[in-house]
Design a protein around this motif. Structure first.
Motif, PDB file in Angstrom:
ATOM      1  N   GLN B 244       0.835  -1.213   0.000  1.00 13.14           N
ATOM      2  CA  GLN B 244       0.000   0.000   0.000  1.00 13.14           C
ATOM      3  C   GLN B 244       0.869   1.262   0.000  1.00 13.14           C
ATOM      4  O   GLN B 244       0.458   2.304  -0.506  1.00 13.14           O
ATOM      5  CB  GLN B 244      -0.948  -0.001   1.192  1.00 13.14           C
ATOM      6  N   HIS B 245       2.061   1.174   0.588  1.00 15.23           N
ATOM      7  CA  HIS B 245       2.949   2.342   0.541  1.00 15.23           C
ATOM      8  C   HIS B 245       3.572   2.500  -0.842  1.00 15.23           C
ATOM      9  O   HIS B 245       3.743   3.601  -1.348  1.00 15.23           O
ATOM     10  CB  HIS B 245       4.044   2.213   1.608  1.00 15.23           C
ATOM     11  N   ARG B 246       3.903   1.376  -1.442  1.00 19.92           N
ATOM     12  CA  ARG B 246       4.554   1.414  -2.756  1.00 19.92           C
ATOM     13  C   ARG B 246       3.541   1.778  -3.846  1.00 19.92           C
ATOM     14  O   ARG B 246       3.861   2.524  -4.763  1.00 19.92           O
ATOM     15  CB  ARG B 246       5.171   0.028  -3.029  1.00 19.92           C
ATOM     16  N   PHE B 247       2.330   1.232  -3.739  1.00 22.71           N
ATOM     17  CA  PHE B 247       1.277   1.499  -4.733  1.00 22.71           C
ATOM     18  C   PHE B 247       0.023   1.968  -4.002  1.00 22.71           C
ATOM     19  O   PHE B 247      -0.902   1.175  -3.778  1.00 22.71           O
ATOM     20  CB  PHE B 247       0.952   0.234  -5.546  1.00 22.71           C
ATOM     21  N   PRO B 248      -0.046   3.239  -3.614  1.00 17.70           N
ATOM     22  CA  PRO B 248      -1.182   3.701  -2.803  1.00 17.70           C
ATOM     23  C   PRO B 248      -2.518   3.450  -3.500  1.00 17.70           C
ATOM     24  O   PRO B 248      -2.658   3.683  -4.697  1.00 17.70           O
ATOM     25  CB  PRO B 248      -0.911   5.203  -2.659  1.00 17.70           C
ATOM     26  N   GLY B 249      -3.484   2.924  -2.727  1.00 21.24           N
ATOM     27  CA  GLY B 249      -4.814   2.684  -3.274  1.00 21.24           C
ATOM     28  C   GLY B 249      -4.912   1.458  -4.153  1.00 21.24           C
ATOM     29  O   GLY B 249      -5.960   1.173  -4.726  1.00 21.24           O
ATOM     30  N   GLN B 250      -3.808   0.704  -4.263  1.00 27.71           N
ATOM     31  CA  GLN B 250      -3.795  -0.490  -5.119  1.00 27.71           C
ATOM     32  C   GLN B 250      -4.836  -1.501  -4.655  1.00 27.71           C
ATOM     33  O   GLN B 250      -5.013  -1.722  -3.466  1.00 27.71           O
ATOM     34  CB  GLN B 250      -2.404  -1.118  -5.066  1.00 27.71           C
ATOM     35  N   GLN B 251      -5.521  -2.106  -5.624  1.00 26.11           N
ATOM     36  CA  GLN B 251      -6.486  -3.154  -5.279  1.00 26.11           C
ATOM     37  C   GLN B 251      -6.202  -4.403  -6.082  1.00 26.11           C
ATOM     38  O   GLN B 251      -5.592  -4.334  -7.133  1.00 26.11           O
ATOM     39  CB  GLN B 251      -7.913  -2.673  -5.571  1.00 26.11           C
ATOM     40  N   TRP B 252      -6.633  -5.555  -5.558  1.00 33.16           N
ATOM     41  CA  TRP B 252      -6.398  -6.821  -6.292  1.00 33.16           C
ATOM     42  C   TRP B 252      -7.292  -6.875  -7.499  1.00 33.16           C
ATOM     43  O   TRP B 252      -8.430  -6.502  -7.436  1.00 33.16           O
ATOM     44  CB  TRP B 252      -6.693  -7.997  -5.382  1.00 33.16           C
TER      45      TRP B 252
END
Lengths: 126, 252
Positions: B244-252
């Motif tokens: 989540q820090h590397r890709f904020p808001g990332q979802q599967w």
């Protein structure tokens, strides 16, 4: 010759002590690592099914642990009603060399199949 | 009287216990002593994270600021997590892992049992679902504690070490601070102090059967409920929060 394995007190107190000892004895000769954890065959009855079906095997120190291992390995996704575990060493199997004698004579006796009869609609599970 | 913020904070404590312990247990995936136990531990970890999800969802709705389960689980700083220190205790070895699981499951089984009577219906529903799961975790972990404590000389020594290391953390489970008191008075969450006697009886029973000594329940190490964690917590969060820090808001 590897050293003789010591069974834990719990294994010795189990109703399967003699069996486990025999399995550990046999297994430790060929495999040092899994000597303590004999093999068990797992049979699973899915929900709605009539019979238990063989689905694989697990390593476990005794029957209780085998049942838990079977649950964790084979009942993760399926809808399961019941599980059996059986010590693999207790399975008595037909000899592969005897397959011809045992099974081939059935292959040309087509009249043993119920395909020449009309099955009433209300007979299930045929 | 318990405010909405009290309820939010109480649910967060409970959710954090499950998430952090679930993260710890999941570290065994692919590393457990045997395939059967690898799957057993992964199943337990997934159950814990599943309970955490349900609790974070409920907490987020209670808070009413639009934070969803992912934001609550992944986007807080260390001091904002309120889990028990026991939950973040490093896996160390299989003895520590399984004894930690037995302690948490024993406590949580009593907790969910009491939470069936919660005046918050959503929580009572989560309790009913989690109760079946935790009953199996308890059975599995207690079985191993007995097996290893009453096993070989080496397994007994390892269980002794685990018992000595984890005992100081047990008291924290039953601490009743002002927040826990307000939530217990409103019958929203169970009173943790009331669970101690039943926990002590269960623990004494299993440890005795495992040929292990039963030390008193101490409260020497605590602080997780107010966000004061052990050194291990930062390392755990670094891994947990990385995506989540590397890709904020990332979802599967």
């Amino acid at each position: 010759m590897p050293p003789k394995k010591q069974l834990s007190r719990r294994q010795l107190n189990s109703p399967f002590a003699n069996l486990i000892e025999a399995m550990v004895e046999a297994k430790s000769k060929e495999d040092e690592m899994t000597g303590f954890t004999p093999l068990w065959e797992v049979f699973v009855q899915p929900k709605g099914a009539l019979a238990h079906k063989h689905c694989g095997s697990v390593h476990a120190a005794d029957a209780e642990q085998a049942l838990q291992a079977a649950r964790d390995v084979y009942a993760r996704r399926e809808e399961v009603r019941s599980i059996w575990v059986v010590p693999s060493a207790q399975i008595i199997a037909s000899e592969p060399e005897a397959a011809g004698m045992l099974f081939d004579p059935a292959s040309d006796k087509i009249y043993r199949h119920p395909s020449f009869y009309d099955i009433p609609d209300d007979i299930e599970n045929m | 009287m318990a405010s909405a913020e009290d309820i939010f904070c109480g649910l967060l404590r409970l959710a954090d216990d499950h998430l952090i312990l679930g993260q710890r247990v999941s570290e065994w995936s692919g590393h457990a002593p045997q395939l059967e136990e690898d799957l057993a531990l992964s199943n337990i970890a997934l159950d814990l994270i599943g309970s955490a999800r349900a609790l974070y969802q409920l907490a987020g709705e209670t808070e009413g600021k639009g934070r969803d389960e992912d934001q609550l689980a992944f986007l807080r700083d260390e001091r904002a997590y309120h889990n028990l220190l026991l939950a973040e205790y490093p896996n160390t070895d299989f003895a520590h892992t399984i004894l930690r699981q037995f302690y948490f499951s024993s406590f949580q089984q009593l907790y969910w049992q009491a939470a069936l009577e919660s005046t918050l219906p959503e929580l009572a529903a989560i309790a009913a679902k989690s109760l079946k799961e935790v009953a199996y975790h308890h059975r599995h972990a207690a079985d191993w504690v007995i097996r290893l404590g009453d096993g070989t000389e080496l397994s007994h020594q390892r269980m002794l070490a685990a018992e000595a290391n984890l005992a100081p953390y047990l008291g924290e489970m039953f601490e009743k601070d002002a927040l826990a008191g307000r939530l217990a008075d409103a019958a929203i969450l169970p009173d943790p102090a009331e669970l101690q006697a039943a926990f002590a009886a269960d623990r004494a029973n299993i440890l005795t059967r495992a040929s292990l000594p039963v030390a008193d329940i101490e409260s020497r190490l605590s602080g997780g409920r107010s966000g004061r964690h052990t050194e291990a917590m930062g390392h755990l969060l670094a891994e947990l929060q990385y995506m989540q820090h590397r890709f904020p808001g990332q979802q599967w």
